[in-house]
Design a protein around this motif. Structure first.
Motif, PDB file in Angstrom:
ATOM      1  N   GLY A 283     -12.140  -5.817   5.075  1.00 21.51           N
ATOM      2  CA  GLY A 283     -11.183  -5.570   4.019  1.00 21.51           C
ATOM      3  C   GLY A 283     -11.793  -5.045   2.748  1.00 21.51           C
ATOM      4  O   GLY A 283     -12.884  -5.440   2.350  1.00 21.51           O
TER       5      GLY A 283
ATOM      6  N   GLU B 163      -9.270  -3.406  11.495  1.00 24.44           N
ATOM      7  CA  GLU B 163      -9.608  -4.359  12.546  1.00 24.44           C
ATOM      8  C   GLU B 163     -10.632  -3.733  13.476  1.00 24.44           C
ATOM      9  O   GLU B 163     -10.508  -2.571  13.837  1.00 24.44           O
TER      10      GLU B 163
ATOM     11  N   LEU C 272      -6.316  -8.117  -0.843  1.00 25.98           N
ATOM     12  CA  LEU C 272      -6.667  -7.132   0.186  1.00 25.98           C
ATOM     13  C   LEU C 272      -5.828  -5.881  -0.025  1.00 25.98           C
ATOM     14  O   LEU C 272      -4.600  -5.945  -0.021  1.00 25.98           O
TER      15      LEU C 272
ATOM     16  N   TRP D 249      -2.986  -1.451   6.529  1.00 27.34           N
ATOM     17  CA  TRP D 249      -3.639  -2.269   7.559  1.00 27.34           C
ATOM     18  C   TRP D 249      -3.775  -1.400   8.801  1.00 27.34           C
ATOM     19  O   TRP D 249      -2.781  -0.960   9.356  1.00 27.34           O
TER      20      TRP D 249
ATOM     21  N   VAL E 150      -7.296  -2.793   5.122  1.00 28.75           N
ATOM     22  CA  VAL E 150      -7.908  -3.616   6.161  1.00 28.75           C
ATOM     23  C   VAL E 150      -8.080  -2.785   7.427  1.00 28.75           C
ATOM     24  O   VAL E 150      -7.180  -2.033   7.809  1.00 28.75           O
TER      25      VAL E 150
ATOM     26  N   HIS F 262     -15.636  -5.916  -0.994  1.00 33.52           N
ATOM     27  CA  HIS F 262     -15.312  -5.994   0.429  1.00 33.52           C
ATOM     28  C   HIS F 262     -15.447  -7.419   0.940  1.00 33.52           C
ATOM     29  O   HIS F 262     -16.172  -8.227   0.370  1.00 33.52           O
TER      30      HIS F 262
ATOM     31  N   ASN G 168      -1.051  -2.298   0.307  1.00 33.72           N
ATOM     32  CA  ASN G 168      -2.021  -2.440   1.385  1.00 33.72           C
ATOM     33  C   ASN G 168      -1.748  -1.467   2.523  1.00 33.72           C
ATOM     34  O   ASN G 168      -0.607  -1.152   2.832  1.00 33.72           O
TER      35      ASN G 168
ATOM     36  N   LEU H   5     -12.398  -8.469  10.888  1.00 35.12           N
ATOM     37  CA  LEU H   5     -11.399  -7.966   9.959  1.00 35.12           C
ATOM     38  C   LEU H   5     -12.174  -7.514   8.727  1.00 35.12           C
ATOM     39  O   LEU H   5     -12.811  -8.328   8.056  1.00 35.12           O
TER      40      LEU H   5
ATOM     41  N   LEU I 223      -9.999 -14.734   1.342  1.00 34.18           N
ATOM     42  CA  LEU I 223      -9.764 -14.437   2.751  1.00 34.18           C
ATOM     43  C   LEU I 223      -9.519 -15.721   3.555  1.00 34.18           C
ATOM     44  O   LEU I 223      -8.649 -15.743   4.422  1.00 34.18           O
TER      45      LEU I 223
END
Length: 130
Positions: A104, A116, A111, A34, A114, A80, A32, A102, A9
């Protein structure tokens, strides 16, 4: 010795700051998803590496290149990783100084999903809204 997911990360934050797209492609899983919460120009789910890279590009373009993330700390485990950071930028006469987490999910050292989390969602929405 930091956990390998912490190193991953931290490397992702550095690659994003440097605009290193090839390194980002190595760190973000091709499948991914996000998740960006809220009610603003960025809200939504970005699926796949190309959409995620597009999101990063929008952060830069909407702030005329002033956007940056200042990493505060990383917490990591086997599956994680959490990055705590502050986002800065300028847009339409407004300044961004937002604290985020963040969160993940990691698979195969990358990742894969994710989320936020914003500490002041209203201020974040106001900054990114048209």
């Amino acid at each position: 010795m930091p956990h390998r997911n912490e190193t991953m990360l931290r490397d992702l934050y550095a690659a994003a700051a440097e605009g290193d797209v090839e390194r980002l492609r190595q760190l973000v899983h091709p499948d991914n998803v996000w998740h960006v919460p809220g009610r603003n120009a960025l809200t939504g789910e970005y699926k796949g590496i190309d959409e995620v890279l597009g999101l990063f590009g929008r952060l830069a373009s909407l702030t005329d290149g002033t956007f940056r993330s200042e990493l505060h700390d990383v917490v990591a485990g086997e599956d994680h990783v959490v990055g705590l950071h502050v986002e800065h930028g300028e847009r339409a006469g407004r300044s961004l100084n937002a604290r985020l987490a963040l969160i993940g999910h990691v698979r195969e050292g990358r990742l894969v999903e994710v989320w936020e989390g914003h500490t002041d969602a209203e201020a974040y929405d106001a900054f990114w809204s048209a």
